[in-house]
Scaffold this active site. Structure first.
Site, short mmCIF file in Angstrom:
data_model
loop_
_atom_site.label_atom_id
_atom_site.label_comp_id
_atom_site.label_asym_id
_atom_site.label_seq_id
_atom_site.Cartn_x
_atom_site.Cartn_y
_atom_site.Cartn_z
N GLY A 22 0.83 -1.20 0.00
CA GLY A 22 0.00 0.00 0.00
C GLY A 22 0.86 1.24 0.00
O GLY A 22 2.09 1.18 0.08
N GLY A 25 0.22 9.26 2.05
CA GLY A 25 0.97 10.51 2.12
C GLY A 25 2.26 10.39 2.90
O GLY A 25 3.19 11.16 2.68
N VAL A 29 4.42 1.14 1.72
CA VAL A 29 4.62 -0.08 2.50
C VAL A 29 4.87 -1.25 1.55
O VAL A 29 4.08 -1.47 0.62
CB VAL A 29 3.42 -0.37 3.40
CG1 VAL A 29 3.70 -1.59 4.28
CG2 VAL A 29 3.08 0.84 4.26
N ASP A 137 -3.60 7.88 14.57
CA ASP A 137 -4.25 7.61 13.28
C ASP A 137 -4.96 6.26 13.32
O ASP A 137 -4.75 5.41 12.44
CB ASP A 137 -3.22 7.66 12.15
CG ASP A 137 -3.86 7.82 10.78
OD1 ASP A 137 -5.05 8.20 10.72
OD2 ASP A 137 -3.19 7.56 9.76
#
Length: 495
Positions: A22, A25, A29, A137
């Site tokens: 993935g 911003g 990964v 997050d």
């Protein structure tokens, strides 16, 4: 999980990279493997973040703390390098879909599965908070659903990135608007209660299939998070009081993560209930690695050798790339010509008034001057009627606007991103490397680029629907052709 792109590194520190998991911003990964074949998820921080003053020290400190996090429901951080050209952190690889993907593909989770999910997340947050960390997050994309329970990922890097980016760097905040706490949305100091608020939003999403503050532009979501009550109409009655408590506007009114765990009353040893998305056989691992030497962790990463673009092209393109033609030519023409005709009108009216007041006879010369200004404006502005187009392919991209063209190879690009300036206007923002010698034509220069290293290609559409379709197509092709240089975000305003 997708194959590595041509511009992706082949290895990072002691890990051979085998696939992409993935991107976002913060960075990209990858799935990596150690010398002994152990699978890890390697997050590589974007180079521009690594150049922020003090970032590497914060990164080293926060990841060091993350390595101390225990508990069953976190993906353990196992390795890092803050000193290489692009800092990276490796954590345990968890085979299973994210909560976001599971809900998208299969729909909301049953109540028993949501309780099991909440208990795992609460236990993970308890372990994270116990050593003084705040995740910052917690969102569906950062919750992986393994066969035996959830795993929280991406903790530890958050504070270092937040300190580097701040609330105003490129107009973004760390976090996902629909899952942020009110204090995080307003830029106040945050602590463990902020993660509990995000946990409540995640549970509401898991059981209903949508966030408690709806969808929409970033500013609208943040306003609702701070000022509006959450929509919990689809949360089962037995779960609603707990979720409401987590979503209290005041941090002091929320339960702790440990209290959430107690109130969910999940019995030890029960295991995943029926309907748990991660239940089942573990996915097959990617192809094994070739037996070859692995570089020392301090060795800089080596980019993959160039490979020809794949023969299959996305829908609507040719094998040689994709071209997007934009509207807005007449809008640009009017903007350019406007000052000229206004000057002409003012000149003529001034001459008429002066002559009518008994002054010299200047009406005719004023009319001639006005006509000259209008003609000059037409000549200067005519270039804006030329075609506006953006072309992407495996070698680089070409921007055309107002009769001027910019050609850039991908190796000359620092990063590219796609932004919404309003509901009907998109902008592709391209930042060129400082060492590149490519001149940026004035119609393509970004307003915030003092040294003209940023260029902006604006796309004006007729309706929000067309803008949504075009943004999806542009995002697809930027991901394909720009690879790790593409930083997808829609939160910053362009010119």
């Amino acid at each position: 999980m997708v194959a590595l792109l041509p511009n992706d590194p082949q290895e990072m520190g002691p890990y051979r990279l085998t696939a992409r998991l993935g991107s976002g911003g913060m960075g990209i990964v990858y799935l990596g493997r150690s010398r002994t074949g152990r699978e890890v998820a390697v997050k590589v921080v974007r180079a521009e973040l690594a150049d922020e003053p003090g970032f590497r020290d914060r990164f080293r400190r926060e990841v060091g703390l993350a390595m101390r996090v225990g508990g069953f429901w976190t993906a353990a951080v196992v390795d890092t390098d803050a000193d290489c050209p692009t800092p990276w952190v490796a954590s345990q690889y968890v085979a299973g879909p994210s909560l976001a993907d599971a809900v998208h593909d299969r729909g909301p989770l049953p109540e028993a599965a949501v309780r099991f999910l909440g208990a795992g997340l609460a236990e993970a947050l308890t372990a994270i908070h116990a050593i003084g960390l705040v995740h910052r997050d917690v969102k569906p994309a950062n919750v992986l659903l393994a066969h035996d329970g959830p795993r929280v990922i991406d903790f530890g890097v958050s504070k270092a990135l937040d300190s580097a980016t701040g609330l105003t760097r490129t107009g973004t905040t760390l976090g996902t608007p629909g899952f942020m706490s009110p204090e995080q949305a307003t830029g106040e100091g945050i602590g463990a209660p902020s993660d509990v608020f995000s946990l409540g939003s995640v549970l509401a999403f898991a059981v209903s299939g949508r966030g408690p503050f709806g969808d929409g532009p970033t500013h609208a979501l943040l306003y609702r998070v701070v000022h509006r009550d959450p929509d919990l109409s689809e949360v089962p009655g037995a779960l609603r009081p707990l979720v409401e408590g987590c979503l209290a506007k005041e941090p002091g009114e929320r339960p702790t993560a440990e209290e959430v765990l107690d109130r969910l009353a999940v019995r030890a040893g029960d295991g995943p209930p029926e309907g748990w998305p991660g239940k089942g056989a573990r996915p097959a691992a990617p192809a094994t690695l070739k037996a070859e030497s692995i570089p020392h962790p301090s060795r800089p990463t080596r980019p993959a050798p160039p490979t020809p673009p794949p023969p299959q092209s996305p829908p609507g393109t040719t094998p040689h790339g994709a071209t997007f033609r934009a509207g807005g030519r007449f809008t640009d023409f009017r903007r350019s010509w406007g000052p000229y005709w206004k000057t002409a009108l003012l000149t003529f009216l001034t001459a008429v008034v002066v002559e009518a007041a008994g002054g010299p006879a200047v009406a005719k010369p004023g009319l001639a001057a006005a006509a000259a200004a209008i003609l000059l404006g037409l000549v200067v502005s005519a270039a804006h009627l030329a075609e506006h187009a953006l072309r992407l392919d495996g070698t680089g991209l070409e921007l055309r606007r107002a009769g001027r063209t910019l050609h850039a190879r991908w190796q000359d690009v620092a990063y590219a991103t796609l932004l919404f300036t309003d509901e009907r206007t998109l902008a592709v923002v391209l930042v060129l490397r400082a060492e590149s010698r490519i001149p940026i034509p004035r119609p393509l220069r970004g307003r915030n680029s003092g040294n003209a290293r940023e260029c902006v290609y604006r796309v004006d559409l007729k309706s929000p629907t067309q803008a949504a379709i075009q943004s999806t197509q542009l995002d697809t092709h930027l991901r394909r052709y720009a690879g790790p240089l593409y930083a997808p975000t829609h939160s910053r305003r362009a010119r």
